[in-house]
Write a protein that holds these residues in place. Structure first.
Motif, PDB file in Angstrom:
ATOM      1  N   LEU A  85       6.723 -14.653   7.995  1.00  0.00           N
ATOM      2  CA  LEU A  85       6.420 -13.041   7.874  1.00  0.00           C
ATOM      3  C   LEU A  85       5.603 -12.685   9.108  1.00  0.00           C
ATOM      4  CD1 LEU A  85       6.043 -11.386   5.202  1.00  0.00           C
ATOM      5  CD2 LEU A  85       3.462 -12.111   5.181  1.00  0.00           C
ATOM      6  N   TYR A  86       5.305 -13.375   9.762  1.00  0.00           N
ATOM      7  CA  TYR A  86       4.692 -12.775  11.203  1.00  0.00           C
ATOM      8  C   TYR A  86       5.987 -12.485  11.858  1.00  0.00           C
ATOM      9  CZ  TYR A  86       3.577 -13.328  16.112  1.00  0.00           C
ATOM     10  OH  TYR A  86       3.306 -13.035  17.460  1.00  0.00           O
ATOM     11  N   LYS A  87       6.931 -12.848  12.019  1.00  0.00           N
ATOM     12  CA  LYS A  87       8.165 -12.700  12.672  1.00  0.00           C
ATOM     13  C   LYS A  87       8.771 -11.390  12.119  1.00  0.00           C
ATOM     14  CE  LYS A  87       9.278 -17.034  14.635  1.00  0.00           C
ATOM     15  NZ  LYS A  87      10.209 -18.389  14.789  1.00  0.00           N
ATOM     16  N   LEU A  88       8.891 -11.470  10.779  1.00  0.00           N
ATOM     17  CA  LEU A  88       9.397 -10.082   9.888  1.00  0.00           C
ATOM     18  C   LEU A  88       8.672  -8.915  10.332  1.00  0.00           C
ATOM     19  CD1 LEU A  88      11.420  -9.298   7.892  1.00  0.00           C
ATOM     20  CD2 LEU A  88       9.778  -9.851   6.161  1.00  0.00           C
ATOM     21  N   ILE A  89       7.369  -9.053  10.140  1.00  0.00           N
ATOM     22  CA  ILE A  89       6.589  -7.855  10.397  1.00  0.00           C
ATOM     23  C   ILE A  89       6.671  -7.363  11.864  1.00  0.00           C
ATOM     24  CG2 ILE A  89       4.168  -6.957  10.712  1.00  0.00           C
ATOM     25  CD1 ILE A  89       3.304  -9.102   8.369  1.00  0.00           C
ATOM     26  N   LEU A  90       6.799  -8.241  12.980  1.00  0.00           N
ATOM     27  CA  LEU A  90       6.918  -7.420  14.232  1.00  0.00           C
ATOM     28  C   LEU A  90       8.440  -6.940  14.415  1.00  0.00           C
ATOM     29  CD1 LEU A  90       5.701 -10.542  16.637  1.00  0.00           C
ATOM     30  CD2 LEU A  90       4.393  -8.419  15.662  1.00  0.00           C
ATOM     31  N   ARG A  91       9.262  -7.442  13.726  1.00  0.00           N
ATOM     32  CA  ARG A  91      10.594  -6.883  13.799  1.00  0.00           C
ATOM     33  C   ARG A  91      10.605  -5.411  13.061  1.00  0.00           C
ATOM     34  NH1 ARG A  91      13.030 -11.826  12.304  1.00  0.00           N
ATOM     35  NH2 ARG A  91      13.334 -11.180   9.863  1.00  0.00           N
ATOM     36  N   LYS A  92       9.783  -5.513  11.859  1.00  0.00           N
ATOM     37  CA  LYS A  92       9.820  -4.158  11.004  1.00  0.00           C
ATOM     38  C   LYS A  92       8.751  -3.125  11.729  1.00  0.00           C
ATOM     39  CE  LYS A  92      11.486  -4.906   7.050  1.00  0.00           C
ATOM     40  NZ  LYS A  92      12.678  -3.850   6.426  1.00  0.00           N
ATOM     41  N   LEU A  93       7.843  -3.562  12.516  1.00  0.00           N
ATOM     42  CA  LEU A  93       6.567  -2.440  13.282  1.00  0.00           C
ATOM     43  C   LEU A  93       6.990  -2.364  14.577  1.00  0.00           C
ATOM     44  CD1 LEU A  93       3.445  -3.675  11.681  1.00  0.00           C
ATOM     45  CD2 LEU A  93       4.812  -1.814  11.011  1.00  0.00           C
ATOM     46  N   LYS A  94       8.070  -3.190  15.211  1.00  0.00           N
ATOM     47  CA  LYS A  94       8.237  -2.916  16.808  1.00  0.00           C
ATOM     48  C   LYS A  94       8.097  -1.358  17.337  1.00  0.00           C
ATOM     49  CE  LYS A  94      11.072  -4.879  20.394  1.00  0.00           C
ATOM     50  NZ  LYS A  94      12.239  -5.826  20.722  1.00  0.00           N
ATOM     51  N   SER A  95       9.151  -0.577  16.553  1.00  0.00           N
ATOM     52  CA  SER A  95       9.224   0.867  16.924  1.00  0.00           C
ATOM     53  C   SER A  95       7.977   1.680  16.376  1.00  0.00           C
ATOM     54  CB  SER A  95      10.329   1.341  16.285  1.00  0.00           C
ATOM     55  OG  SER A  95      10.337   1.226  15.083  1.00  0.00           O
ATOM     56  N   LYS A  96       7.111   0.878  15.624  1.00  0.00           N
ATOM     57  CA  LYS A  96       6.180   1.877  14.881  1.00  0.00           C
ATOM     58  C   LYS A  96       4.642   1.578  15.229  1.00  0.00           C
ATOM     59  CE  LYS A  96       9.205   2.323  10.580  1.00  0.00           C
ATOM     60  NZ  LYS A  96       9.195   2.178   9.297  1.00  0.00           N
ATOM     61  N   LEU A  97       4.609   0.371  15.846  1.00  0.00           N
ATOM     62  CA  LEU A  97       3.128  -0.108  15.978  1.00  0.00           C
ATOM     63  C   LEU A  97       2.350   0.667  16.916  1.00  0.00           C
ATOM     64  CD1 LEU A  97       1.258  -2.457  15.286  1.00  0.00           C
ATOM     65  CD2 LEU A  97       2.113  -3.753  17.541  1.00  0.00           C
ATOM     66  N   ARG A  98       2.950   1.436  17.870  1.00  0.00           N
ATOM     67  CA  ARG A  98       2.260   2.100  19.014  1.00  0.00           C
ATOM     68  C   ARG A  98       2.020   3.389  18.046  1.00  0.00           C
ATOM     69  NH1 ARG A  98       1.590   2.453  24.438  1.00  0.00           N
ATOM     70  NH2 ARG A  98       2.952   0.770  24.676  1.00  0.00           N
ATOM     71  N   TYR A  99       2.741   4.018  17.378  1.00  0.00           N
ATOM     72  CA  TYR A  99       2.595   5.372  16.767  1.00  0.00           C
ATOM     73  C   TYR A  99       1.384   5.090  15.855  1.00  0.00           C
ATOM     74  CZ  TYR A  99       3.153   8.971  13.504  1.00  0.00           C
ATOM     75  OH  TYR A  99       2.838  10.117  12.523  1.00  0.00           O
ATOM     76  N   PRO A 111       6.765  -2.861   3.704  1.00  0.00           N
ATOM     77  CA  PRO A 111       7.363  -2.778   2.347  1.00  0.00           C
ATOM     78  C   PRO A 111       6.734  -4.009   1.420  1.00  0.00           C
ATOM     79  CG  PRO A 111       8.861  -4.044   3.851  1.00  0.00           C
ATOM     80  CD  PRO A 111       7.733  -3.644   4.638  1.00  0.00           C
ATOM     81  N   ALA A 112       7.002  -3.744   0.128  1.00  0.00           N
ATOM     82  CA  ALA A 112       6.660  -4.625  -0.932  1.00  0.00           C
ATOM     83  C   ALA A 112       5.333  -5.022  -0.986  1.00  0.00           C
ATOM     84  CB  ALA A 112       7.643  -5.915  -1.076  1.00  0.00           C
ATOM     85  N   GLU A 113       5.147  -6.252  -1.080  1.00  0.00           N
ATOM     86  CA  GLU A 113       3.882  -7.153  -1.459  1.00  0.00           C
ATOM     87  C   GLU A 113       3.329  -7.353   0.099  1.00  0.00           C
ATOM     88  OE1 GLU A 113       1.860  -6.821  -4.215  1.00  0.00           O
ATOM     89  OE2 GLU A 113       3.681  -5.755  -4.658  1.00  0.00           O
ATOM     90  N   ILE A 114       4.072  -7.280   1.101  1.00  0.00           N
ATOM     91  CA  ILE A 114       3.595  -7.854   2.498  1.00  0.00           C
ATOM     92  C   ILE A 114       2.334  -7.340   2.957  1.00  0.00           C
ATOM     93  CG2 ILE A 114       4.208  -7.728   5.071  1.00  0.00           C
ATOM     94  CD1 ILE A 114       7.144  -7.622   4.338  1.00  0.00           C
ATOM     95  N   PRO A 115       1.819  -6.098   2.868  1.00  0.00           N
ATOM     96  CA  PRO A 115       0.615  -5.796   3.597  1.00  0.00           C
ATOM     97  C   PRO A 115      -0.503  -6.168   2.630  1.00  0.00           C
ATOM     98  CG  PRO A 115       1.736  -3.713   2.452  1.00  0.00           C
ATOM     99  CD  PRO A 115       2.658  -4.698   2.447  1.00  0.00           C
TER     100      PRO A 115
END
Length: 343
Positions: A300-314, A265-269
């Motif tokens: 931000l590193y911890k936030l991204i891991l929470r956001k991507l945990k279920s999406k990273l493999r896909y 989300p937002a400006e993170i990427p």
């Protein structure tokens, strides 16, 4: 899917030059007459074969997130231009190539046209302003991709785009490519948009107008055929199997970045530092790569891991599939996130 041909506008202009399509048809007719002559045993057939090759270089110009990369990917049947649903996905120009038996189309995908203020505000690379200018000097045709779904801008070509068009040589054809027309329920409104975009406050020199939905593919085949017929007789710029001028490493980085834009989300990427940590071509031609994604802070590193945990493999699988199709080899991508290293 719609296609508008502005024949009436051509009639009332003072120029008597033929359009690219008319010129191409005339050229074809002349070549048929040429081959009515007897063939001598001394004729140089290698020269005849070279003369049959045609090419066309096309720049696609437009505002950020207008759908330029998506359109080019549809036109060449491959996803070589990184695309996402977010603006500023394309950060520097790249070329995508389509080959038929005798014709080459070279598309230049440019960064979205931005103002100097936007470059400073978002800390954008200088390529956002320099690459479109350079591309316009290297092509035969310029397509202006206009997003009609944006209510505030659908009837206006911004001064930044008009200023670029004014730098073109007088004999460089321009096309108005109206994108996302599927989002306009009342199709009569499209004619209103055309009148504004080609009127006194728009660009009056468009040779043709196409109605498209790049995402759905509507109208894309008509545009592709138009460009193929408009190609000029000359040697190709690239070998037959070439899809892009990007190096594999560059393509991997760009497609990973685009994937992150779609899921974060937002400006993170935009604040992530993406690096090629490891790249190796195996004996069987397959590619192993290790992409490091550096986060600017531990939080931000911890936030991204929470956001991507279920999406990273896909996400990694999708990136691998896209790259394997483009590079015509098996590609294995490992995505690794880490907080910024303290020096």
């Amino acid at each position: 899917m719609f296609l508008f041909r502005r024949c009436s506008i051509r009639v009332i202009t003072s120029s008597r030059r033929s359009t690219p399509v008319q010129a191409a048809r005339l050229y074809s007719a002349e070549r048929l007459e040429k081959y009515d002559a007897p063939v001598s045993a001394d004729d140089d057939f290698s020269n005849v074969r070279r003369e049959e090759f045609k090419s066309l270089r096309i720049a696609i110009l437009g505002l950020p997130n207008a759908g330029k990369s998506t359109l080019i990917n549809q036109l060449i049947h491959h996803q070589v231009c990184a695309s996402s649903m977010r603006k500023h996905t394309t950060r520097m120009a790249c070329r995508a190539v389509l080959h038929t038996d005798t014709t080459e189309l070279v598309f230049v995908d440019t960064p979205g046209v931005v103002t100097t203020q936007e470059v400073k505000r978002h800390n954008l690379e200088s390529s956002f302003q320099s690459d479109p200018e350079v591309a316009l000097k290297q092509v035969d045709v310029v397509g202006v991709l206009h997003d009609v779904s944006r209510s505030r801008l659908r009837q206006e070509i911004l001064p930044e785009v008009l200023n670029l068009l004014k730098t073109l040589d007088s004999d460089t054809p321009t096309l108005l490519l109206m994108n996302k027309v599927d989002q306009i329920k009342n199709k009569r409104r499209l004619l209103e948009f055309v009148n504004h975009l080609t009127g006194e406050n728009g660009w009056q020199n468009f040779a043709d107008i196409f109605m498209l939905s790049a995402l759905n593919g509507d109208g894309v085949s008509d545009l592709r055929e138009y460009l193929l017929v408009s190609a000029k007789p000359r040697d190709w710029d690239y070998e037959k199997d070439t899809l892009t001028d990007q190096k594999p490493e560059e393509m991997i980085i760009r497609i990973v970045r685009a994937s992150l834009l779609d899921v974060l989300p937002a400006e993170i990427p935009y604040n992530l530092n993406i690096q090629m940590e490891y790249y190796n071509v195996c004996e069987d031609g397959s590619i192993n790569t290790f992409v490091l994604i550096e986060c600017p802070s531990e939080r931000l590193y911890k936030l991204i891991l929470r956001k991507l945990k279920s999406k990273l493999r896909y996400m990694a699988e999708k990136v691998e599939q896209t790259l394997s199709k483009n590079l015509q080899q098996t590609v294995r991508v490992r995505l690794v996130f880490q907080p910024k290293r303290v020096t």
